[in-house]
Design a protein around this motif. Structure first.
Motif, PDB file in Angstrom:
ATOM      1  N   MET A 213     -70.694 -34.551 -56.128  1.00 51.36           N
ATOM      2  CA  MET A 213     -70.510 -36.003 -56.129  1.00 51.36           C
ATOM      3  C   MET A 213     -70.886 -36.585 -54.778  1.00 51.36           C
ATOM      4  O   MET A 213     -70.606 -35.988 -53.738  1.00 51.36           O
ATOM      5  N   ASP A 214     -71.513 -37.773 -54.808  1.00 52.35           N
ATOM      6  CA  ASP A 214     -71.843 -38.488 -53.579  1.00 52.35           C
ATOM      7  C   ASP A 214     -70.628 -39.278 -53.132  1.00 52.35           C
ATOM      8  O   ASP A 214     -70.200 -40.219 -53.798  1.00 52.35           O
ATOM      9  N   PHE A 215     -70.057 -38.896 -51.995  1.00 55.48           N
ATOM     10  CA  PHE A 215     -68.852 -39.556 -51.514  1.00 55.48           C
ATOM     11  C   PHE A 215     -69.152 -40.746 -50.612  1.00 55.48           C
ATOM     12  O   PHE A 215     -68.247 -41.307 -49.992  1.00 55.48           O
ATOM     13  N   ASN A 216     -70.411 -41.125 -50.507  1.00 54.69           N
ATOM     14  CA  ASN A 216     -70.764 -42.251 -49.652  1.00 54.69           C
ATOM     15  C   ASN A 216     -70.608 -43.590 -50.364  1.00 54.69           C
ATOM     16  O   ASN A 216     -70.411 -44.616 -49.738  1.00 54.69           O
ATOM     17  N   GLY A 217     -70.742 -43.620 -51.676  1.00 54.77           N
ATOM     18  CA  GLY A 217     -70.606 -44.853 -52.435  1.00 54.77           C
ATOM     19  C   GLY A 217     -69.153 -45.208 -52.681  1.00 54.77           C
ATOM     20  O   GLY A 217     -68.235 -44.448 -52.381  1.00 54.77           O
ATOM     21  N   ARG A 218     -68.947 -46.386 -53.277  1.00 53.57           N
ATOM     22  CA  ARG A 218     -67.580 -46.851 -53.515  1.00 53.57           C
ATOM     23  C   ARG A 218     -66.853 -45.981 -54.529  1.00 53.57           C
ATOM     24  O   ARG A 218     -65.652 -45.722 -54.392  1.00 53.57           O
ATOM     25  N   SER A 219     -67.565 -45.531 -55.560  1.00 57.88           N
ATOM     26  CA  SER A 219     -66.905 -44.666 -56.541  1.00 57.88           C
ATOM     27  C   SER A 219     -66.501 -43.343 -55.902  1.00 57.88           C
ATOM     28  O   SER A 219     -65.446 -42.780 -56.210  1.00 57.88           O
ATOM     29  N   GLY A 220     -67.327 -42.845 -54.974  1.00 52.38           N
ATOM     30  CA  GLY A 220     -66.982 -41.626 -54.261  1.00 52.38           C
ATOM     31  C   GLY A 220     -65.759 -41.820 -53.384  1.00 52.38           C
ATOM     32  O   GLY A 220     -64.889 -40.946 -53.301  1.00 52.38           O
ATOM     33  N   GLU A 221     -65.685 -42.963 -52.727  1.00 51.79           N
ATOM     34  CA  GLU A 221     -64.509 -43.263 -51.915  1.00 51.79           C
ATOM     35  C   GLU A 221     -63.259 -43.338 -52.780  1.00 51.79           C
ATOM     36  O   GLU A 221     -62.192 -42.848 -52.397  1.00 51.79           O
ATOM     37  N   MET A 222     -63.392 -43.958 -53.956  1.00 48.77           N
ATOM     38  CA  MET A 222     -62.243 -44.032 -54.865  1.00 48.77           C
ATOM     39  C   MET A 222     -61.804 -42.645 -55.305  1.00 48.77           C
ATOM     40  O   MET A 222     -60.608 -42.356 -55.388  1.00 48.77           O
ATOM     41  N   ALA A 223     -62.784 -41.774 -55.588  1.00 48.45           N
ATOM     42  CA  ALA A 223     -62.458 -40.415 -56.011  1.00 48.45           C
ATOM     43  C   ALA A 223     -61.722 -39.660 -54.912  1.00 48.45           C
ATOM     44  O   ALA A 223     -60.757 -38.930 -55.184  1.00 48.45           O
ATOM     45  N   VAL A 224     -62.159 -39.838 -53.678  1.00 48.66           N
ATOM     46  CA  VAL A 224     -61.485 -39.186 -52.547  1.00 48.66           C
ATOM     47  C   VAL A 224     -60.062 -39.697 -52.418  1.00 48.66           C
ATOM     48  O   VAL A 224     -59.107 -38.925 -52.273  1.00 48.66           O
ATOM     49  N   PHE A 225     -59.901 -41.016 -52.495  1.00 46.18           N
ATOM     50  CA  PHE A 225     -58.577 -41.620 -52.342  1.00 46.18           C
ATOM     51  C   PHE A 225     -57.638 -41.154 -53.459  1.00 46.18           C
ATOM     52  O   PHE A 225     -56.479 -40.797 -53.210  1.00 46.18           O
ATOM     53  N   ALA A 226     -58.134 -41.132 -54.695  1.00 45.50           N
ATOM     54  CA  ALA A 226     -57.311 -40.694 -55.824  1.00 45.50           C
ATOM     55  C   ALA A 226     -56.938 -39.220 -55.690  1.00 45.50           C
ATOM     56  O   ALA A 226     -55.833 -38.811 -56.064  1.00 45.50           O
ATOM     57  N   THR A 227     -57.842 -38.412 -55.150  1.00 47.07           N
ATOM     58  CA  THR A 227     -57.560 -36.987 -54.962  1.00 47.07           C
ATOM     59  C   THR A 227     -56.499 -36.784 -53.887  1.00 47.07           C
ATOM     60  O   THR A 227     -55.626 -35.916 -54.011  1.00 47.07           O
ATOM     61  N   VAL A 228     -56.544 -37.580 -52.826  1.00 46.90           N
ATOM     62  CA  VAL A 228     -55.507 -37.512 -51.788  1.00 46.90           C
ATOM     63  C   VAL A 228     -54.144 -37.815 -52.398  1.00 46.90           C
ATOM     64  O   VAL A 228     -53.153 -37.128 -52.127  1.00 46.90           O
ATOM     65  N   ALA A 229     -54.096 -38.847 -53.254  1.00 43.12           N
ATOM     66  CA  ALA A 229     -52.834 -39.203 -53.906  1.00 43.12           C
ATOM     67  C   ALA A 229     -52.354 -38.079 -54.813  1.00 43.12           C
ATOM     68  O   ALA A 229     -51.162 -37.747 -54.855  1.00 43.12           O
ATOM     69  N   GLN A 230     -53.258 -37.469 -55.533  1.00 42.75           N
ATOM     70  CA  GLN A 230     -52.903 -36.402 -56.468  1.00 42.75           C
ATOM     71  C   GLN A 230     -52.440 -35.144 -55.743  1.00 42.75           C
ATOM     72  O   GLN A 230     -51.450 -34.507 -56.145  1.00 42.75           O
ATOM     73  N   GLU A 231     -53.139 -34.782 -54.666  1.00 43.80           N
ATOM     74  CA  GLU A 231     -52.828 -33.532 -53.966  1.00 43.80           C
ATOM     75  C   GLU A 231     -51.707 -33.679 -52.947  1.00 43.80           C
ATOM     76  O   GLU A 231     -51.065 -32.702 -52.566  1.00 43.80           O
ATOM     77  N   GLY A 232     -51.485 -34.898 -52.467  1.00 40.88           N
ATOM     78  CA  GLY A 232     -50.366 -35.143 -51.565  1.00 40.88           C
ATOM     79  C   GLY A 232     -50.658 -35.000 -50.087  1.00 40.88           C
ATOM     80  O   GLY A 232     -49.782 -35.254 -49.257  1.00 40.88           O
ATOM     81  N   SER A 233     -51.870 -34.612 -49.733  1.00 36.25           N
ATOM     82  CA  SER A 233     -52.226 -34.507 -48.318  1.00 36.25           C
ATOM     83  C   SER A 233     -53.734 -34.515 -48.177  1.00 36.25           C
ATOM     84  O   SER A 233     -54.467 -34.222 -49.132  1.00 36.25           O
ATOM     85  N   LEU A 234     -54.199 -34.822 -46.954  1.00 36.49           N
ATOM     86  CA  LEU A 234     -55.638 -34.847 -46.701  1.00 36.49           C
ATOM     87  C   LEU A 234     -56.231 -33.445 -46.778  1.00 36.49           C
ATOM     88  O   LEU A 234     -57.332 -33.250 -47.311  1.00 36.49           O
ATOM     89  N   SER A 235     -55.509 -32.460 -46.253  1.00 40.43           N
ATOM     90  CA  SER A 235     -56.045 -31.097 -46.244  1.00 40.43           C
ATOM     91  C   SER A 235     -56.145 -30.533 -47.664  1.00 40.43           C
ATOM     92  O   SER A 235     -57.137 -29.878 -48.012  1.00 40.43           O
ATOM     93  N   ALA A 236     -55.131 -30.800 -48.492  1.00 40.53           N
ATOM     94  CA  ALA A 236     -55.177 -30.317 -49.872  1.00 40.53           C
ATOM     95  C   ALA A 236     -56.292 -31.010 -50.652  1.00 40.53           C
ATOM     96  O   ALA A 236     -56.988 -30.383 -51.457  1.00 40.53           O
TER      97      ALA A 236
END
Length: 297
Positions: A1-24
């Motif tokens: 996935m391309d994390f440079n676009g807005r959808s990529g940013e949303m995916a990163v943010f949602a994954t942080v929420a799901q995993e509970g930390s930046l490292s996870a």
């Protein structure tokens, strides 16, 4: 996935929420923690708002972060559905998140999910049983099965059944405290009640064709009808709960119906609640249709 676009940013943010930390989240996405941190910072800079509060132990979301997360989850789910529908020519597939109350879910929804899965093997049913009200608009579930009259909302609701209410207690409790002969006798009994916000504070009865409401008291409150039935079975007090949850107990004699002459005969509707409209995913549509056809309570 391309994390440079807005959808990529949303995916990163949602994954942080799901995993509970930046490292996870970084491990889940195959990125470095510093890359995840940069993406979050870039999103915050573009939006002009702080989304996360980070400490050495945990992350928490700001009000703006919670709003962004709800929107991101919905947008990502819609994008995935559009791509799946095109790729599979409209064949229902993908993950379907279903939320149902604990007792009703175990008795009525679990068997239906088993049958539904045999008809639609390409749909992964993600079933959560609990008595908390999930945020469907926020992306916490695709379909929720809810009891009672629903507040106004942009969600779509389809009635799949209803259930009556019955007043019950165990023979052992009644032997110790006596059998109530009329509603006012309940003022001398320990009444087991629901604790969620939509629960009625008073119990309804009918006398001489007129509705009577009694404010009962007790030392136990609970969010689960199944738990209230169990508490009544072990002699903790008198409960007023859905007939479906105590039908077998009444048959066996583990619980005794009370004040049936005063039962108002009120019915509590059961709805399937979801986001409707022309963009409704095929997996949601077929599941709701299946509930309408096969739900027995």
């Amino acid at each position: 996935m391309d994390f440079n676009g807005r959808s990529g940013e949303m995916a990163v943010f949602a994954t942080v929420a799901q995993e509970g930390s930046l490292s996870a989240a970084a491990r889940a996405l195959g990125l470095t923690p510093s890359a995840v941190s940069r993406i979050i910072a870039r999103t915050e800079q573009r939006l002009g708002a702080r989304l996360l509060l980070r400490t050495t132990r945990a992350i928490t979301f700001t009000v703006e972060g919670e709003a962004y997360l709800r929107g991101a989850r919905r947008i990502l789910a819609d994008m995935a559905e559009v791509e799946e529908a095109i790729a599979d020519q409209g064949v229902p597939r993908g993950r379907l998140r279903v939320s149902a109350a604990l007792g009703h879910g175990r008795q009525a929804i679990v068997p239906l999910v088993a049958a539904f899965s045999s008809y639609y093997p390409n749909i992964v049913v993600d079933l959560t049983l609990g008595d908390e009200v999930v945020d469907i608009l926020g992306g916490e579930a695709d379909v929720a099965v809810r009891f009672g009259h629903l507040p106004d909302s942009p969600l779509t609701a389809r009635k799949i059944g209803d259930t009556g209410q019955v007043l019950v207690a165990s023979p052992e409790y009644l032997q110790r405290h006596g059998i109530p002969q009329e509603p006012e006798d309940l003022l001398r009994h320990n009444c087991l009640r629901f604790n969620f916000r939509r629960a009625e504070p008073n119990w309804p009865f009918i006398r001489n064709g007129k509705a009577v409401f009694l404010k009962v008291r007790g030392n136990i409150e609970c969010s689960s009808g199944e738990a209230l039935a169990q508490l009544a079975r072990v002699g903790a007090g008198v409960a007023r709960i859905g007939e479906f949850s105590v039908a077998e107990d009444l048959q066996r004699g583990d619980l005794v119906p009370l004040l049936e002459a005063y039962n108002p005969g009120d019915r509590e509707p059961i709805h399937a609640v979801f986001v409707g409209g022309s963009a409704m995913p095929a997996r949601v549509r077929v599941f709701v249709d299946f509930l309408l056809e096969h739900h027995q309570i």
